[in-house]
Scaffold this motif. Structure first.
Motif, short mmCIF file in Angstrom:
data_model
loop_
_atom_site.label_atom_id
_atom_site.label_comp_id
_atom_site.label_asym_id
_atom_site.label_seq_id
_atom_site.Cartn_x
_atom_site.Cartn_y
_atom_site.Cartn_z
N ALA A 213 0.84 -1.21 0.00
CA ALA A 213 0.00 0.00 0.00
C ALA A 213 0.87 1.25 0.00
CB ALA A 213 -0.94 -0.01 1.20
N ARG A 214 1.93 1.22 0.81
CA ARG A 214 2.84 2.38 0.85
C ARG A 214 3.43 2.64 -0.54
NH1 ARG A 214 6.09 3.29 6.18
NH2 ARG A 214 7.55 4.03 4.62
N ARG A 215 3.75 1.58 -1.23
CA ARG A 215 4.33 1.72 -2.57
C ARG A 215 3.27 2.21 -3.58
NH1 ARG A 215 9.48 1.46 -4.94
NH2 ARG A 215 9.04 1.49 -7.15
N LEU A 216 2.05 1.65 -3.45
CA LEU A 216 0.99 1.96 -4.42
C LEU A 216 0.51 3.41 -4.33
CD1 LEU A 216 -0.96 -1.39 -4.09
CD2 LEU A 216 0.02 -0.51 -6.22
N ILE A 217 0.77 4.03 -3.19
CA ILE A 217 0.39 5.44 -3.03
C ILE A 217 0.91 6.28 -4.20
CG2 ILE A 217 1.05 7.52 -1.70
CD1 ILE A 217 0.75 5.91 0.81
N HIS A 218 2.13 5.96 -4.65
CA HIS A 218 2.77 6.79 -5.67
C HIS A 218 2.06 6.71 -7.03
CE1 HIS A 218 5.84 7.51 -2.77
NE2 HIS A 218 5.95 6.21 -2.57
N SER A 219 1.32 5.62 -7.28
CA SER A 219 0.62 5.55 -8.56
C SER A 219 -0.89 5.66 -8.39
CB SER A 219 0.99 4.24 -9.29
OG SER A 219 1.02 3.17 -8.39
N SER A 220 -1.35 6.00 -7.18
CA SER A 220 -2.80 6.09 -6.92
C SER A 220 -3.33 7.50 -7.16
CB SER A 220 -3.09 5.72 -5.47
OG SER A 220 -2.77 4.38 -5.24
N SER A 221 -4.57 7.56 -7.62
CA SER A 221 -5.24 8.87 -7.75
C SER A 221 -5.88 9.27 -6.43
CB SER A 221 -6.36 8.80 -8.79
OG SER A 221 -5.91 8.26 -9.97
N VAL A 222 -6.27 8.26 -5.65
CA VAL A 222 -6.91 8.53 -4.35
C VAL A 222 -6.28 7.62 -3.30
CG1 VAL A 222 -9.08 8.58 -3.04
CG2 VAL A 222 -9.11 9.11 -5.48
N VAL A 223 -5.93 8.20 -2.16
CA VAL A 223 -5.40 7.43 -1.03
C VAL A 223 -6.27 7.75 0.18
CG1 VAL A 223 -3.40 7.02 0.45
CG2 VAL A 223 -3.05 7.65 -1.93
#
Ligand code: SF4
Length: 232
Positions: A213-223
């Motif tokens: 999840a910490r990594r995916l933050i960088h490619s997410s539009s919404v966190v």
């Protein structure tokens, strides 16, 4: 279910059949703040659907202005986080459905291949909480104390622990090897903490949901995260 409407030039995808005047007004003010690239402090009465209002306006805005950046939405508890992400899922599912219907009605699109992922209107959105709420390690995840979970995890993921198979966490190792073999850990979608934990226990994925999840933050539009995690 749902409808689309315009605020100025912006088409808003709203997943319910009607909208309260307070919701519409909130969206207009939110759009004004985004257009001005400024700050805004907005209030709305309790029970008038703030969450869906915010998600509908901001994801519609992101769709036409991808450079606007990521939405970081904070909640107090994990159940509130899941509720918010479920609401976001409704907004995005509705948008994908509308865009798919419109493509079918457009005779110019008959030969075109069906778009997928972002091009179809999907987004990547994840929830992020403490290790205590996300860990899937068989022993560590049984521990209830937050600091103790952090400490146990650090002991399993420290460089000296990772040298020995008996002292390392398999989920962390899977996370590290997934990073080396693919640019993206997950396809587009809206993922609650529970969804990420399920992926962490699936054989095809198996990575640590917390680090993923910490990594995916960088490619997410919404966190969506707890207030305590603001600043990640
Ligand atoms: S790396 Fe992830 S799964 Fe492994 S102990 Fe730490 S939090 Fe738990």
């Amino acid at each position: 279910m749902g409808f689309t409407f315009y605020i100025g030039e912006l088409r808003v995808f709203f997943p319910y059949d009607s909208i309260y005047p307070e919701q519409y007004k909130y969206m207009c003010e939110l759009k004004r703040a985004l257009d001005a690239k400024g700050n805004g402090v907005l209030e709305m009465p309790t029970g008038t659907g703030k969450t869906v209002t915010l998600f509908a306006l901001i994801t519609s805005y992101q769709w036409v202005h991808p450079d606007v950046g990521r939405l970081v939405y904070c909640t107090r508890t994990v159940p509130e986080m899941s509720k918010a992400l479920e609401e976001l899922r409704k907004v995005i599912d509705f948008r994908v459905e509308v865009l798919a219907k419109e493509r079918k009605l457009d005779p110019g699109n008959e030969e075109a291949p069906e778009p997928t992922g972002l091009a179809a209107g999907h987004i990547l959105a994840v929830g992020l909480s403490a290790r205590r709420n996300m860990c899937v390690h068989p022993e560590v995840s049984k521990e209830g104390d937050r600091e103790r979970v952090d400490e146990m995890c650090r002991k399993l993921t420290a460089p000296w622990a990772r040298d020995k198979p008996q002292t390392r966490c398999g989920h962390f190792e899977k996370y590290e090897s997934s990073l080396n073999h693919s640019s993206q850990l997950l396809e587009t979608g809206v993922y609650t903490i529970e969804d990420l934990r399920e992926k962490g226990m699936e054989s095809g994925y198996g990575w640590c949901p917390y680090y993923a999840a910490r990594r995916l933050i960088h490619s997410s539009s919404v966190v969506v995260l707890n207030y305590q995690r603001f600043g990640f």
